[in-house]
Design a protein around this motif. Structure first.
Motif, PDB file in Angstrom:
ATOM      1  N   HIS A  70       0.194   8.956  -2.892  1.00  0.00           N
ATOM      2  CA  HIS A  70       1.265   9.843  -4.085  1.00  0.00           C
ATOM      3  C   HIS A  70       1.214  10.929  -4.727  1.00  0.00           C
ATOM      4  CE1 HIS A  70       5.541   9.822  -4.752  1.00  0.00           C
ATOM      5  NE2 HIS A  70       5.268  10.521  -5.741  1.00  0.00           N
ATOM      6  N   ASP A  74       2.479  15.167  -2.734  1.00  0.00           N
ATOM      7  CA  ASP A  74       2.824  16.026  -4.264  1.00  0.00           C
ATOM      8  C   ASP A  74       1.951  17.309  -3.267  1.00  0.00           C
ATOM      9  OD1 ASP A  74       4.667  14.534  -4.815  1.00  0.00           O
ATOM     10  OD2 ASP A  74       3.577  13.608  -6.933  1.00  0.00           O
ATOM     11  N   CYS A 121       0.043   5.672   2.217  1.00  0.00           N
ATOM     12  CA  CYS A 121      -0.179   6.414   2.727  1.00  0.00           C
ATOM     13  C   CYS A 121       1.782   6.970   2.684  1.00  0.00           C
ATOM     14  CB  CYS A 121      -0.830   7.306   3.138  1.00  0.00           C
ATOM     15  SG  CYS A 121      -2.545   7.735   1.949  1.00  0.00           S
ATOM     16  N   SER A 124       4.695   7.024   1.084  1.00  0.00           N
ATOM     17  CA  SER A 124       4.670   8.016   0.237  1.00  0.00           C
ATOM     18  C   SER A 124       5.357   9.207   1.015  1.00  0.00           C
ATOM     19  CB  SER A 124       3.183   8.706  -0.452  1.00  0.00           C
ATOM     20  OG  SER A 124       3.278   7.520  -1.720  1.00  0.00           O
TER      21      SER A 124
END
Ligand SMILES: NC(=O)c1ccc[n+]([C@@H]2O[C@H](COP(=O)([O-])OP(=O)(O)OC[C@H]3O[C@@H](n4cnc5c(N)ncnc54)[C@H](O)[C@@H]3O)[C@@H](O)[C@H]2O)c1
Length: 250
Positions: A70, A74, A121, A124
């Motif tokens: 995550h 970001d 992965c 996210s």
């Protein structure tokens, strides 16, 4: 290879890009105009990103930890302003043991990195892509996840999981403009298969040469780019024909 700018304006994450196939994919993506986050547990990825210049950045990531997956997404959005392509390449093979001799001690780590990491992965990344016009997810599975064989059963089982996960993901997220495809390589010269006798392995293939990391990078580029705009759920075999069987002339 001549660059055609196929990924101009795109932002990509390539996991496991400090070495081998992932490094070749990240290099090819940058050459095609993408901004790329080199994600790896190996901090040698810092040097790979530095060599690729301002259109690459490194982020230390253990893909088997959903919180780090995550944080990777970001970071990518913050650093490069978006995310259009996720290439789940990070992987570990575990031991070469035959099943009856296997104490299965590798199982949890292999599945955690090779399958759970791909799922973490992807989740996210897809959550971002859903709200931002879609994207492309390219998973590096393995011929070992498609064709049965002996030894390395945790790895084979995890990679078979990646194949089925990819196909199901394609069905789940297609309505949001997200494509999910995977590549099934075999016999590519990297650290992961350094223990194999390359001459013997190559003799099992119709095409009698060792695969190169850039052969997988070419396939990943196609699946990541808009050239594959109507392609989803594909398992693209890049193995010199190994999965077709041993040529009779040998
Ligand atoms: N080389 C082949 O013939 C072959 C064949 C089939 C599939 N594959 C697959 O291709 C992918 C790349 O393998 P490669 O051959 O380049 O091997 P490699 O060992 O050179 O590279 C694997 C990379 O993954 C990274 N990695 C490992 N665990 C990680 C984790 N938890 N989080 C983040 N990064 C992690 C490693 O640090 C390394 O940089 C793997 O998924 C592998 O299973 C390779």
């Amino acid at each position: 290879m001549t660059a055609t700018g196929d990924l101009e304006g795109k932002v990509a994450i390539v996991t496991g890009a400090a070495n081998g196939i992932g490094r070749a994919i990240a290099t090819r993506f940058v050459a095609e105009g993408a901004k790329v986050v080199v994600a790896d547990i190996d901090t040698g990825g810092q040097g790979v990103a530095a060599k690729l210049g301002g259109r690459a950045a490194f982020f230390t990531t253990d893909v088997s930890d959903p919180a780090q997956a995550h944080a990777l997404v970001d970071f990518t959005i913050e650093h490069f302003g978006g995310l259009h392509v996720l290439c789940n390449n990070a992987g570990v093979s575990g031991g070469l043991r035959r099943f009856l001799d296997d104490d299965l001690r590798d199982f949890e780590r292999v599945v955690a990195v090779d399958l759970y990491g791909v799922m973490a992965c992807s989740r996210s990344a897809a959550r971002h892509m859903v709200d931002h016009g879609g994207g492309a997810i390219v998973n590096i599975a393995s011929g070992a996840g498609v064709t049965p064989g002996i030894g390395m059963l945790p790895y084979r089982a995890a990679k078979a999981g990646v194949v089925q996960f990819t196909r199901c993901l394609a069905v789940e997220v297609g309505e949001h403009g997200i494509r999910a495809n995977c590549i099934a390589p075999a016999n590519i010269s990297t650290d992961i298969n350094a223990a194999f006798d390359k001459t013997t392995v190559t003799r099992l293939q119709p095409l009698p040469h060792q695969g190169r990391t850039r052969d997988i990078a070419e396939a990943a580029l196609y699946l990541a780019s808009d050239r594959a705009a109507h392609v989803t759920g594909l398992v693209l075999t890049v193995d010199g024909g190994m999965s077709l069987g041993t040529p009779p002339r040998r």
